[in-house]
Design a protein around this motif. Structure first.
Motif, mmCIF file in Angstrom:
data_model
loop_
_atom_site.group_PDB
_atom_site.id
_atom_site.type_symbol
_atom_site.label_atom_id
_atom_site.label_comp_id
_atom_site.label_asym_id
_atom_site.label_seq_id
_atom_site.Cartn_x
_atom_site.Cartn_y
_atom_site.Cartn_z
ATOM 1 N N ARG A 1 -55.683 -63.673 57.100
ATOM 2 C CA ARG A 1 -56.996 -64.303 56.898
ATOM 3 C C ARG A 1 -58.002 -63.650 57.836
ATOM 4 N N ARG A 2 -58.995 -62.963 57.266
ATOM 5 C CA ARG A 2 -59.981 -62.316 58.144
ATOM 6 C C ARG A 2 -60.879 -63.336 58.823
ATOM 7 N N GLY A 3 -60.926 -64.561 58.298
ATOM 8 C CA GLY A 3 -61.720 -65.618 58.910
ATOM 9 C C GLY A 3 -60.961 -66.416 59.955
ATOM 10 N N LYS A 4 -59.736 -66.012 60.273
ATOM 11 C CA LYS A 4 -58.935 -66.691 61.298
ATOM 12 C C LYS A 4 -59.722 -66.730 62.594
ATOM 13 N N LYS A 5 -59.850 -67.923 63.178
ATOM 14 C CA LYS A 5 -60.590 -68.076 64.426
ATOM 15 C C LYS A 5 -59.692 -67.741 65.602
ATOM 16 N N LEU A 6 -60.102 -66.754 66.370
ATOM 17 C CA LEU A 6 -59.375 -66.353 67.565
ATOM 18 C C LEU A 6 -60.006 -67.034 68.764
ATOM 19 N N ARG A 7 -59.160 -67.663 69.562
ATOM 20 C CA ARG A 7 -59.642 -68.429 70.714
ATOM 21 C C ARG A 7 -58.975 -67.943 71.993
ATOM 22 N N ASN A 8 -59.403 -68.482 73.110
ATOM 23 C CA ASN A 8 -58.869 -68.121 74.418
ATOM 24 C C ASN A 8 -57.340 -68.099 74.408
ATOM 25 N N GLY A 9 -56.766 -66.985 74.834
ATOM 26 C CA GLY A 9 -55.318 -66.857 74.931
ATOM 27 C C GLY A 9 -54.642 -66.256 73.713
ATOM 28 N N ASP A 10 -55.351 -66.151 72.590
ATOM 29 C CA ASP A 10 -54.748 -65.548 71.398
ATOM 30 C C ASP A 10 -54.494 -64.068 71.658
ATOM 31 N N ARG A 11 -53.351 -63.585 71.158
ATOM 32 C CA ARG A 11 -52.955 -62.190 71.297
ATOM 33 C C ARG A 11 -53.018 -61.502 69.943
ATOM 34 N N ILE A 12 -53.613 -60.328 69.909
ATOM 35 C CA ILE A 12 -53.788 -59.581 68.664
ATOM 36 C C ILE A 12 -53.154 -58.204 68.847
ATOM 37 N N SER A 13 -52.400 -57.772 67.841
ATOM 38 C CA SER A 13 -51.805 -56.432 67.835
ATOM 39 C C SER A 13 -52.232 -55.726 66.559
ATOM 40 N N PHE A 14 -52.718 -54.490 66.717
ATOM 41 C CA PHE A 14 -53.129 -53.689 65.565
ATOM 42 C C PHE A 14 -53.113 -52.215 65.946
ATOM 43 N N ASP A 15 -52.505 -51.418 65.115
ATOM 44 C CA ASP A 15 -52.540 -49.966 65.247
ATOM 45 C C ASP A 15 -52.080 -49.496 66.636
ATOM 46 N N GLY A 16 -51.032 -50.114 67.155
ATOM 47 C CA GLY A 16 -50.484 -49.718 68.447
ATOM 48 C C GLY A 16 -51.209 -50.268 69.657
ATOM 49 N N MET A 17 -52.252 -51.036 69.439
ATOM 50 C CA MET A 17 -53.010 -51.628 70.542
ATOM 51 C C MET A 17 -52.732 -53.122 70.618
ATOM 52 N N ASN A 18 -52.757 -53.653 71.837
ATOM 53 C CA ASN A 18 -52.551 -55.084 72.061
ATOM 54 C C ASN A 18 -53.737 -55.634 72.840
ATOM 55 N N TYR A 19 -54.228 -56.775 72.370
ATOM 56 C CA TYR A 19 -55.407 -57.397 72.963
ATOM 57 C C TYR A 19 -55.108 -58.863 73.254
ATOM 58 N N ILE A 20 -55.842 -59.433 74.197
ATOM 59 C CA ILE A 20 -55.796 -60.873 74.427
ATOM 60 C C ILE A 20 -57.234 -61.354 74.577
ATOM 61 N N ILE A 21 -57.511 -62.497 73.956
ATOM 62 C CA ILE A 21 -58.856 -63.090 74.006
ATOM 63 C C ILE A 21 -58.994 -63.910 75.275
ATOM 64 N N LYS A 22 -60.084 -63.697 75.975
ATOM 65 C CA LYS A 22 -60.411 -64.494 77.168
ATOM 66 C C LYS A 22 -61.839 -64.986 77.018
ATOM 67 N N ASN A 23 -62.059 -66.267 77.335
ATOM 68 C CA ASN A 23 -63.414 -66.799 77.319
ATOM 69 C C ASN A 23 -64.115 -66.426 78.611
ATOM 70 N N GLU A 24 -65.385 -66.145 78.495
ATOM 71 C CA GLU A 24 -66.206 -65.847 79.658
ATOM 72 C C GLU A 24 -66.385 -67.124 80.457
ATOM 73 N N ASP A 25 -66.001 -67.092 81.707
ATOM 74 C CA ASP A 25 -66.133 -68.284 82.587
ATOM 75 C C ASP A 25 -66.728 -67.911 83.906
#
Length: 71
Positions: A47-71
């Motif tokens: 789902r391209r509309g999936k809401k990503l929030r603080n702490g969610d981890r995303i993997s794509f094309d050999g890269m790994n990301y984690i969402i952090k909220n600005e605090d």
């Protein structure tokens, strides 16, 4: 794992892929998501509309990301 700081409550998966320059357009984001190439929290997300929030981890094309909220 690369930390991605957002200043909103969430970012959608399609916008996220464009934001981190993983894809060039929304159309390409839609295609790679629907083809099952993106993992969110270690599960295929189609789902391209999936809401990503603080702490969610995303993997794509050999890269790994984690969402952090600005605090």
């Amino acid at each position: 794992m690369k930390e991605i700081i957002i200043d909103t409550e969430y970012i959608t998966l399609g916008k996220f892929l464009k934001y981190v320059n993983a894809v060039d357009s929304g159309a390409i984001a839609k295609m790679v998501i629907l083809d099952g190439h993106v993992l969110v929290n270690d599960e295929v997300e189609m789902r391209r509309g999936k809401k990503l929030r603080n702490g969610d981890r995303i993997s794509f094309d050999g890269m790994n990301y984690i969402i952090k909220n600005e605090d």
